[in-house]
Motif scaffolding. Structure first.
Motif: not given
Length: 157
Positions: A55-68, A101-115
């Motif tokens: 648990p002490n080894t951390r990855t450098q960055h993680k991608q999350v949805l940017d809801y802003k 769930k698949d349709k919402i997930s696909t739309a989320t991937d297309h229209h909410i950017p990641r950061k």
């Protein structure tokens, strides 16, 4: 179990002809050398090793949805463009749920950017506001402690 991303690793009977003792993990964990061995009482023992990441080894960055910065208008258009009556015709509730769930997930991937964010060891509920309040409390405590020492040193109190 698949809908909850769990994997069952025991495939041999552990009591008579039944599989009663389970080893379930999320799919990203690795189980090695699982074997059903000697009996303990009326059950057979399960022996395995589990590979876990430190648990002490951390990855450098993680991608999350940017809801802003979402584009909810295009997302709404994409979700509204499907004929759900045709898609879900003659399907049971679980299949309809998976389609939606698949349709919402696909739309989320297309229209909410990641950061990209830097992961922390803080729990998810530990927000910037909580961190600010804790720092303010610590600052006030240190200040009060300094004032108390000063008051005692000049004989006031």
């Amino acid at each position: 179990m698949n809908t909850n991303s769990l994997q069952q690793h025991v495939n041999e009977p552990t009591r008579g002809n039944n599989i009663l003792d389970l080893v379930m993990t999320t799919t990203d964990l690795s189980i090695n050398g699982l074997e059903v061995t000697d009996k303990i009482g009326d059950h057979q023992m399960i022996d395995f090793s589990l590979e876990v990441q430190d648990p002490n080894t951390r990855t450098q960055h993680k991608q999350v949805l940017d809801y802003k910065r979402p584009n909810f208008e295009l997302m709404k258009e994409e979700l509204g463009s499907h004929n759900y009556e045709v898609l879900m015709n003659n399907k049971n509730a679980e299949e309809c749920n998976m389609i939606l769930k698949d349709k919402i997930s696909t739309a989320t991937d297309h229209h909410i950017p990641r950061k990209r964010i830097r992961p922390t060891n803080n729990p998810p509920w530990f927000s910037q506001e909580i961190k600010r309040l804790i720092n303010a409390r610590q600052h006030s405590y240190r200040r009060l402690k300094r004032l108390s020492k000063f008051s005692l040193s000049i004989g006031v109190m």
